[in-house]
Design a protein around this motif. Structure first.
Motif, PDB file in Angstrom:
ATOM      1  N   GLU A   1       8.507 -40.183  23.492  1.00 41.42           N
ATOM      2  CA  GLU A   1       9.263 -40.735  22.346  1.00 41.42           C
ATOM      3  C   GLU A   1       9.208 -42.270  22.354  1.00 41.42           C
ATOM      4  N   ALA A   2       9.411 -42.788  23.572  1.00 36.43           N
ATOM      5  CA  ALA A   2       9.419 -44.236  23.697  1.00 36.43           C
ATOM      6  C   ALA A   2       8.049 -44.800  23.313  1.00 36.43           C
ATOM      7  N   ALA A   3       6.948 -44.134  23.767  1.00 36.85           N
ATOM      8  CA  ALA A   3       5.600 -44.614  23.481  1.00 36.85           C
ATOM      9  C   ALA A   3       5.336 -44.561  21.968  1.00 36.85           C
ATOM     10  N   ALA A   4       5.743 -43.420  21.350  1.00 43.30           N
ATOM     11  CA  ALA A   4       5.540 -43.288  19.909  1.00 43.30           C
ATOM     12  C   ALA A   4       6.316 -44.367  19.184  1.00 43.30           C
ATOM     13  N   ASP A   5       7.568 -44.598  19.630  1.00 45.95           N
ATOM     14  CA  ASP A   5       8.379 -45.637  18.992  1.00 45.95           C
ATOM     15  C   ASP A   5       7.728 -47.006  19.145  1.00 45.95           C
ATOM     16  N   ILE A   6       7.246 -47.303  20.410  1.00 48.59           N
ATOM     17  CA  ILE A   6       6.602 -48.602  20.659  1.00 48.59           C
ATOM     18  C   ILE A   6       5.384 -48.743  19.755  1.00 48.59           C
ATOM     19  N   VAL A   7       4.505 -47.695  19.633  1.00 48.33           N
ATOM     20  CA  VAL A   7       3.325 -47.733  18.793  1.00 48.33           C
ATOM     21  C   VAL A   7       3.750 -47.974  17.348  1.00 48.33           C
TER      22      VAL A   7
END
Lengths: 181, 249
Positions: A153-159
């Motif tokens: 989730e964090a990676a998707a949010d960062i992207v």
């Protein structure tokens, strides 16, 4: 010395004759002395043989009897005391042996109980340990999953924040690769 | 007696104390007359009664003093008879006890001042000794029959000597009552006479302290003699009784 006064004449003449020599040899006085001696001896013999000697003999015999019986009684008591002492000694030895036995028995019982309790406790401890390990493993696995989900989730949010278009599959792949290595 | 020493100042009558006198009045001394002999023999009987009968009336297992003395004298004579004459002599114990008690009390009572010494008379001791002699001889013949004559036949001696020894033994046997009686009467008479002589010397002022000391010393000796002579008379009786019961040497 030669006073032989046979006649029992006047007393005055008699006394004069006696004082000249030994009155012991005045034969006129012999019957008198012999008579009174006989009376005296008979009286003494009667008193002694009838009263005094049986009484004294009886007292002496009684005393001897009392002493003898007392001595035998004392001997008996002594014997009894010795027996009692021996019995006491025996009882003491027996009691000591019993006590020893009881101590050993008690110790063995306690040991057995202790062993059983220890084994039970060990088993319980082992069970609880395994259960705890299982749960720790579960918790650990759950945590890992959560970490993966949070990371994706964090990676998707960062992207998305960087203005990219987050491809869910690529992100998951990249996160997994990153987590593995 | 020795009256010539001090002349008329001294009067020696050492034998006057032995005179047999009637107790009441001044009449002749018949055989039945109560005399000083009667009085002092009665005193002896009384003393014996007090000691052996009254003294033991408690019959206590733990004896009183008087009972203790009575028991001691009983034991003393009983043991003497048993030791000297043997167990079978104990049958005659009352007889010997009678002799001993009479002599010891007559002797001792005669030591009281103003008393009369009945045992200083050969008439008395002679009867005592003859009674012992006759009794012992009769017992000897009754118990042993003719075997009693074995007393005179010394079988331990060599054969040629035996008749001579037998003669000597017979003579000594018959002299026994004489020596037996004279010994007692002589001892008693001599002691009392000597005390009386010392007492007469006390009339001289210079000698009197010595005289008093001498009387005291003689008195002590006489107390001893009184008991010892009674003992000697009794033990000799026991020895004669032993000869009668067991005549073989």
């Amino acid at each position: 010395m030669a006073t032989t006064t046979h006649e029992v004449a006047g007393a005055a003449a008699d006394h004069a004759a006696e004082s000249a020599g030994m009155p012991q040899l005045d034969f006129a006085s012999f019957p008198n002395q012999i008579f009174w001696l006989a009376v005296t001896l008979v009286v003494i013999y009667w008193v002694l043989s009838r009263i005094a000697l049986p009484r004294i003999g009886g007292v002496l015999a009684d005393r001897q009897g009392a002493i003898t019986s007392d001595l035998t009684a004392a001997e008996e008591f002594k014997l009894r005391a010795k027996e009692a002492e021996a019995a006491y000694e025996r009882a003491l030895v027996e009691a000591r042996a019993d006590a020893q036995k009881i101590v050993l028995q008690a110790r063995a019982e306690i040991q057995k109980d202790l062993d059983a309790a220890t084994a039970h406790a060990d088993a319980e401890i082992a069970a609880r340990v395994s259960e705890s390990e299982h749960r720790i493993g579960e918790i650990r696995a759950g945590a890992m999953e959560a970490v993966v989900a949070v990371a994706r989730e964090a990676a998707a949010d960062i992207v998305a924040a960087l203005g990219g278009k987050a491809d869910a599959k690529a992100v998951a792949k990249a996160v997994d690769a990153r987590l593995k290595g | 007696m020795a009256t010539e020493e001090a002349g008329s100042a001294l009067s020696f009558h050492p034998m006057e104390q032995f005179i047999v006198k009637p107790l009441f009045g001044d009449g002749p001394v018949n055989w039945y007359t109560p005399t000083n002999v009667t009085l002092w023999m009665a005193m002896a009987v009384l003393a014996i009664f007090l000691m052996l009968v009254v003294g033991t009336r408690g019959r206590a297992v733990v004896p009183s003093r008087m009972q203790s003395i009575a028991e001691l004298s009983y034991g003393f004579i009983h043991k003497m008879v048993e030791d000297v004459a043997g167990k079978d002599g104990l049958k005659y114990f009352p007889y010997i006890m009678t002799l001993f008690m009479f002599i010891v009390f007559a002797n001792s009572l005669s030591l009281l001042p103003m008393s009369f010494a009945s045992t200083s008379h050969v008439a008395v001791t002679g009867v005592l000794a003859l009674a012992v002699f006759i009794t012992v001889t009769v017992i000897g013949f009754v118990k042993n029959g003719v075997g009693f004559l074995g007393l005179f036949w010394v079988s331990a001696a060599p054969l040629p000597l035996r008749p001579i020894l037998a003669l000597i033994e017979v003579i000594s046997y018959f002299v026994r009552p004489v020596s037996h009686s004279i010994r007692l009467a002589g001892n008693m008479m001599a002691g009392h006479a000597v005390i009386e002589v010392f007492a007469a010397f006390a009339a001289i002022a210079v000698i009197s302290p010595l005289s008093v000391v001498a009387i005291a010393a003689m008195y002590g000796l006489e107390v001893m003699v009184a008991v010892i002579q009674a003992y000697v008379f009794t033990i000799l009786t026991c020895v004669y009784l032993k000869d009668a019961l067991h005549p073989h040497h």
